[in-house]
Each structure stands twice: as C-alpha cells, then as structure tokens.
Design an enzyme around this catalytic site. Structure first.
Site, PDB file in Angstrom:
ATOM      1  N   GLU A 290      48.884  47.950  56.499  1.00  0.00           N
ATOM      2  CA  GLU A 290      47.893  47.997  57.578  1.00  0.00           C
ATOM      3  C   GLU A 290      46.869  49.095  57.323  1.00  0.00           C
ATOM      4  OE1 GLU A 290      51.192  47.797  58.028  1.00  0.00           O
ATOM      5  OE2 GLU A 290      51.388  45.785  58.848  1.00  0.00           O
TER       6      GLU A 290
ATOM      7  N   GLN B 227      49.107  41.900  62.078  1.00  0.00           N
ATOM      8  CA  GLN B 227      49.932  40.758  62.497  1.00  0.00           C
ATOM      9  C   GLN B 227      50.520  40.909  63.907  1.00  0.00           C
ATOM     10  OE1 GLN B 227      53.252  39.462  59.778  1.00  0.00           O
ATOM     11  NE2 GLN B 227      51.626  38.035  59.278  1.00  0.00           N
TER      12      GLN B 227
ATOM     13  N   ALA C 246      50.449  43.987  67.188  1.00  0.00           N
ATOM     14  CA  ALA C 246      49.869  45.277  67.584  1.00  0.00           C
ATOM     15  C   ALA C 246      50.820  46.418  67.262  1.00  0.00           C
ATOM     16  CB  ALA C 246      49.555  45.266  69.076  1.00  0.00           C
TER      17      ALA C 246
ATOM     18  N   TYR D 116      52.353  46.933  64.717  1.00  0.00           N
ATOM     19  CA  TYR D 116      52.238  47.359  63.319  1.00  0.00           C
ATOM     20  C   TYR D 116      50.930  48.086  63.034  1.00  0.00           C
ATOM     21  CZ  TYR D 116      55.900  43.807  62.883  1.00  0.00           C
ATOM     22  OH  TYR D 116      57.026  43.054  63.042  1.00  0.00           O
TER      23      TYR D 116
ATOM     24  N   PRO E 141      50.574  52.292  61.145  1.00  0.00           N
ATOM     25  CA  PRO E 141      50.217  52.766  59.802  1.00  0.00           C
ATOM     26  C   PRO E 141      48.703  52.830  59.577  1.00  0.00           C
ATOM     27  CG  PRO E 141      51.960  51.138  59.676  1.00  0.00           C
ATOM     28  CD  PRO E 141      51.483  51.140  61.105  1.00  0.00           C
TER      29      PRO E 141
ATOM     30  N   HIS F 209      57.800  43.998  68.590  1.00  0.00           N
ATOM     31  CA  HIS F 209      56.920  42.822  68.646  1.00  0.00           C
ATOM     32  C   HIS F 209      56.396  42.604  70.059  1.00  0.00           C
ATOM     33  CE1 HIS F 209      59.441  42.096  65.114  1.00  0.00           C
ATOM     34  NE2 HIS F 209      58.459  41.372  64.635  1.00  0.00           N
TER      35      HIS F 209
END
Lengths: 337, 409
Positions: A60, A82, A84, A86, A89, A129
């Site tokens: 990311e 993919q 939020a 994630y 990084p 997730h």
C-alpha cells in the site's frame, strides 16, 4: 439512465473518466485482469488496456508513493486500497507526502490523486476488514475525505474526486456496494433496483465535494450521518416516528458547515451517527462545531451514536454496530428535554 | 554436553570510536580503472558482479584511467568544480550563520559535493531529481540563485517557500529539484512514480532518487525498488553511503554484511558501486544508467561511496561518536581536491586559476548573504502570515478562511 448498484456506478465513473482523459490510470491490488475483489474495476483493463488499469505488488505504501510521483508529473492516478484497514502502511505517504506536497513546495508540486478505500462493517470482517478510519485522515489537513451513500452520489462524487487537484481519500461503504442496508443483522440486503438514487446517468456528471444532501426534512432533531449510517439512521427515524431531519454529509473534508448549522438552528437538537469508534472520532469534531455555532439554539445535549472504543470484533459485530435501536434511543433522549 | 555455541546477540560496532585510530580496512575498494564497463543495454544477468566492485576513474595522481573514463570537455569539468567549491563555501558560511543565530538549522554537504554536481550536469533539463538534504551542489551546478537559498534558510520575507519549510529543505521545480521532506526515504517511490508516468507518456525524461545508506532500512526503499523493478521504470535510484547516519555507522544499516549496491540483486536490477568522491566516475556511471533507462531497460541502483566530513546537522557533534580525524583518513580522499588535481594534470587549471575561482565563489556567497541579511535573518523578517494559510489545498476551505481571519490576516 439505468439502474445501477454502487459497484456498477463506481465502475461507470472510472470507465467514463478513463475514456475521457488519457492522464487517468487505475492501479491497486487485483484491480487489473480480475477487476478488483469487489469488482469495482471489472472489465476496465479489457476495455482500456493494460497500462490504464493494472495490478500492483501487495504494497500500500508503494501504491500511494507511486501515485504521488505520477501525480506530481502530471497524471491523475486513481488507486485502490483493497480494504480501508490496509491503508495504514500507506499512512506516512498520505500524511507526510500527499497532504503536504503543495504546502511545503509553495505550489510547485502537488498530488492530484484519488485513493479509493472500501470501508465499514456489517460483513463479518473482524477487526481487519471492518474499520472506518476516516478520522485518521480528516485530522490531517491537506487531504480531502469523501464518503458516498448511494449509487448516484458514488459516481458523481468519484468523478469530482478524480478531477480534484488535491489528494482525495474516497471511502466506499462496502456494505452498500450491492444494495440497501438498514442496520439489522437479520435483514437481507435489499437490492438498489427500486431506489431513486440508483438511477444513474451513463455519462459524466458531477456531485460537488462539500455539499451535504438533505435526505429527509424534519423539525424535531437533526441527524448527521454519512456512508452506510445514512440508511441505518433513516430506518431508525421511520421506525420511531420522530420528525427528524437527516443530512448525508457526503464529504467530511470539505465539510458543508452551512447545511449543518442551518438545520440544527432550525431543529435545536442534534444526533451524530457514525460507525467508527467514538473517542476522538469525527463525531467529536461535528459535535464541537455544532456547539460552537448553534449553542443558543440547542434545546438538548448533542448525542453521538457510534461504534465502541474497542477494536472491531467478529462475534460481537452486531453488538458493536450502531444499529437502529441505539439511534432510536438517542433520538428519544433528545425529545425528553 | 553441547556441541554448538550458545546463541549470543550480535550488535555491530564500527572499527573505531573517538580517541581511536580511523580504520577503513573493512571497506571494499578497487583501484581506479579496474572495474569493467559493460554495455549499457547488457542483460541484468550479466551484471551481477558489478555491485561488489567499485567504479573509479581518477587515480592517485589525478589521471583519468580505465574503461569508465568519460570524455568530458574542460568547461564541463570546470563547471562541476565551481559548483562543488561554491557549495563548500556556502555551507561553511551558512553553518556559521547558524552559530550566529541567524537560522534555526543547517546541514552541510561537505565531502559529498561531487554527487549532486555530477548528476546535475550529467542529467537532462527535463529529468527530475528527488533529492535528499545533501544535494545542494545540484542546484549550484544549475545556477540556482544563491540569494534565494539564503532567503529560504533565513525564512525571511523573500523565502521562496514562504516560511513553511525548515532550512535547506528546498524545492525548485524549474531546476529539476523535487521538494524535500523531512521523512527519510519517502520520496524514492515518488521518483519511481514519476519515471513510470514518463514511460506511460512515451516521454524521454527520467527520474533520479536518493536515500542515505541508513535509510535503506526503511520500508519505503524496498517498496520503491520493487515497483521500479516490476514496472521497469526509467529511474536511477541512488544510495549515498556516507558511512554515518547521524551517529550510527553504516554497519547498523547492514553495510557489514554486503554492499548497498548489492541490494539490487534480489530485485533483478543492475547495481553499480561508484566512488562517490570521483566526479568523473559518478558522471560516467550516471550516464550509463540514464542510457540504460532511456533504452527502456529500466532502473539501476547506484551506491555512491563517500564520507560525511561534517556533522549530520547543526544540532550534531560527530566528535562524540567517531575519531576526530576520520575524514582525512577516508581512503577515497576529498572530491574537490581530486577534481582540481585532475584539471591541473589535464592542463585545464592552474593553482592561480583555482585561487581565483575560489575567491570569486567566496565573493558571490558573501554578496548573496549580505543581500539576504538585508531582507532579514530568522525572526527579523518573515513572509506575510497570510501565507501560512495558503497552499494547504488548491483553494482554501471555510476552516482556513475563518482561521486566517481569526489570526488577524
């Protein structure tokens, strides 16, 4: 016009912009051949070519850094994170670089990038997730934060976001991707089909950033919500029968302060609803703004209905989620004083 | 009975500390002219020995030797020398200005002047440099106005960045110089993105990005290398190995294990290790990498082996952690002395001409400083506070407008 769900509306926004502007390119994890894990970029690579829509390494920070460099060069990259959850990084790139490039270079360089992030809970995604990290970004000046609540706005707001010369984080409520959701775990997701806001023009149109949408006019209390919670709040209002006014904020930065103030000065009461946890959340900012600007109009304490200050849990998802019952309780409390 | 040793935690330590003898025996070196010069378009698989050698051109006498020796006209070399001399004089004067309280902070490039100067003169006008804070010589080689540098350092009323940035964190788009951020390594990925955009547009410009050897430990750097390799970006990624990341020696970043250029191997990129105090070697290696990039062969990682002669910044005291005379013992010498010696050996410079160049540079710096000081040093003058609220977004939102008024502007 055709009936679209939010995924199709977002796909249509990307499709028309790719067709119109050769400076736009789309990349992210799995967005190319596969069309994205939520299918938002479905068939865009096939239609527009490999260099316009392509896959990236699982990185990311690398995705956003690359986008910033491309943006500084003169392109308008649209990238997908993919989930939020994630985005962390890439946090340094967004906060220290994208948000400040224009400021620190005195306008010599800027980052006209759009970062699309599916966010929010209600899908049994557990703590990695399900999060709503908008407040992490609204606190950082230089970034814009946009959150649509329906297919029509999703397309129009995404087009506006892509055309912005400032970096935009575009939060997509994944629980609303395929249909309406009223906030009860046992409710089936209703398809968008018969909803007026699912009638989406095929061509380019824009919904401006910084303009709230009036979902429902009322006299008794103002409800401020965005994303998935707009529909949960509407369902709660209809169920309890209180004549509430519901504003869909649509973008948190820029924020439509005039619409908020006008509504709260009219109703004298305010309930703020969001999925993210409460402490130092965006609701705190809204509450403070309302207090500063509407204090002498307020007839009841401002209420916040939010996620709890725990990580987003798996088995307790529906205990965490600010569902209609908690919203109704808050609405009723505002009417008791 | 155990037949193997107990585990023990290894903490790398430099060869010597204050009071000790400087020791660079562990630094892998090669003689000038020894390293081979492969074809610029050679496949990466044929280049895997390169990161362990050292591209050097200038020998101990100042002669240019070996296959990397570039054929550069005298005026080009003299321009490089001038930029380096100007940088060193400027650094000394502005460091003093810091000690006199005229600025909050300063960072010298001392010992590393050849890198920015050679890159600046080697690369095209439309190529973009994504610098670190020790590349002042890039701007000097492109004749960036010295008084504007002083104004930025003093954050005065004519600061080109309007008082928003720390001293020396310049931005100069017209000079191919991207905005410097205080976060290390975070612009390396921007260089890759810029280069990818150039390739996407079928342009003919490349990007060059820099990190110090300490910063190679940042995730940003590995992300940038991955993207550069995957998308075959026309970019040159440089690691300036100046031996010290504040007080941490290069071994703390992994330099005892392998060379920094060898990091390229795992990414499938060519890695060159270059004498960073040798203007000619830097120039030649950069030209090689640029031609490779423009030949659509993608990125090159270049390690520039140099030495940070001065303190990390005006807030640092290197005598606390390394031998005082370590700079003099550095086996690759001083970049200015070496280029000067070469020009004298070539017959393109005399001691007198060098003295004239030196005093001319001193004069220019003195005059620029006088001009900037007249505008004001830190705290004596500053841009309008209105500027504090500008350039946050392209157009200010209501918050910024209200807050600007609240602040009285």
């Amino acid at each position: 016009m055709s009936a679209m769900n939010m995924v199709q509306a977002l796909n249509s926004a990307l499709d028309v912009k790719l067709g119109e502007d050769p400076d736009i390119m789309i990349f992210g994890e799995d967005v190319g051949y596969f069309g994205g894990v939520f299918r938002v970029t479905d068939k865009l690579q096939e239609k527009h070519g490999l260099t316009r829509c392509f896959d990236t390494p699982i990185s990311e920070g690398g995705i956003v850094a690359t986008a910033i460099g491309m943006g500084a060069y003169g392109l308008r990259p649209v990238v997908e994170i993919q989930f939020a959850d994630y985005i962390l990084p890439a946090f340094d790139q967004l906060v220290s670089e994208a948000a400040r490039l224009r400021y620190r270079s005195n306008g010599e360089f800027w980052a006209p990038i759009t970062v699309r992030v599916p966010y929010g809970g209600g899908i049994f995604g557990g703590q990695t997730h399900s999060q709503s990290p908008e407040a992490l970004f609204t606190h950082v000046t230089g970034l814009k934060s946009v959150i649509p609540s329906n297919p029509y706005d999703a397309k129009g707001l995404l087009i506006s976001a892509i055309e912005e010369d400032d970096p935009v984080i575009f939060f997509e409520p994944k629980r609303l991707y395929n249909g309406l959701f009223e906030g009860r775990p046992d409710d089936p997701v209703k398809p968008w089909k018969n909803h007026p806001l699912a009638e989406v023009p095929e061509d380019i149109y824009r919904v401006p950033l910084g303009k709230a949408r009036m979902i429902r006019e009322g006299e008794a209390v103002t409800v401020l919500a965005y994303g998935t919670m707009v529909h949960v709040a509407l369902s709660a209002i209809e169920e309890c029968g209180i004549d509430a006014e519901l504003l869909d904020l649509r973008s948190l930065v820029p924020l439509d302060i005039d619409a908020i103030v006008e509504s709260v000065q009219k109703t004298g009461r305010c309930v703020i609803v969001h999925e993210a946890s409460r402490f130092a959340g965006f609701g705190g900012e809204l509450s403070s703004l309302v207090q500063e600007r509407c204090f002498y109009h307020l007839r009841a304490p401002i209420e916040r209905v939010t996620g709890w200050d725990t990580p987003y849990p798996h088995a307790f998802e529906w205990d965490y989620f600010p569902g209609p019952k908690r919203i109704i309780d808050a609405l009723q409390r505002t009417q008791e004083v | 009975m155990k037949n193997r040793p107990e585990l023990s935690l290894h903490i790398p330590e430099p060869a010597s500390r204050p009071g000790g003898e400087p020791d660079f025996t562990a630094l892998p070196l090669q003689d000038a002219g020894e390293q081979r010069c492969p074809d610029t378009l050679a496949p990466e698989s044929e280049l895997r020995d390169m990161p362990y050698g050292l591209v050097r051109v200038l020998d101990d006498e100042g002669k240019a030797v070996g296959p990397w020796a570039p054929d550069l006209p005298a005026d080009h070399l003299l321009k490089g020398l001038e930029a380096m001399v100007l940088t060193r004089i400027f650094d000394d004067r502005l460091f003093r200005a810091n000690r006199q309280g005229k600025t909050s902070f300063y960072m010298k490039s001392s010992g590393e002047e050849a890198i920015g100067a050679a890159h600046s003169l080697c690369l095209g006008e439309r190529d973009m440099c994504f610098p670190t804070y020790r590349l002042l010589s890039w701007l000097m080689a492109r004749d960036y106005p010295i008084v504007a540098l002083c104004n930025q350092i003093f954050s005065n009323a004519k600061d080109p960045l309007e008082g928003r940035q720390m001293p020396v964190l310049y931005s100069a788009r017209e000079y191919g110089f991207y905005s410097i951020s205080g976060n290390l390594g975070s612009r390396l990925g921007h260089a890759v993105g810029w280069a990818m955009a150039s390739a996407y547009r079928h342009d003919d410009s490349i990007a060059i990005g820099y990190v110090g050897e300490g910063t190679t430990a940042e995730g940003n750097v590995h992300e940038a290398l991955t993207f550069a390799a995957v998308y075959r970006a026309p970019v040159i990624l440089c690691v300036t190995n100046n031996q010290w990341a504040i007080s941490s020696y290069s071994g703390i970043a992994g330099g005892d294990r392998t060379t920094f250029a060898a990091k390229a191997l795992a990414y499938g990129l060519p890695g060159l290790r270059v004498d960073g105090n040798d203007f000619l070697a830097i120039h030649a290696a950069t030209k090689w990498a640029r031609e490779r990039a423009l030949g659509n062969k993608g990125a090159t990682l270049i390690e520039l082996v140099t030495y940070r002669q001065a303190a990390h910044s005006s807030s640092d005291d290197p005598t606390r952690y390394r031998p005082k005379d370590e700079a003099e013992a550095f086996p690759l010498g001083d970049p200015i002395d070496r280029l000067k010696q070469h020009l004298i050996v070539r017959g393109d410079l005399t001691e007198d001409a060098y003295e004239a160049l030196h005093s001319d540079c001193e004069k220019r710096v003195r005059e620029a400083l006088r001009e900037a000081e007249a505008i004001g040093t830190l705290g004596q003058s500053k841009p309008s506070v209105k500027a504090m609220f500008e350039q946050v977004f392209k157009e200010p939102d209501w918050r910024l407008i209200e807050q600007r008024r609240e602040a009285g502007y």
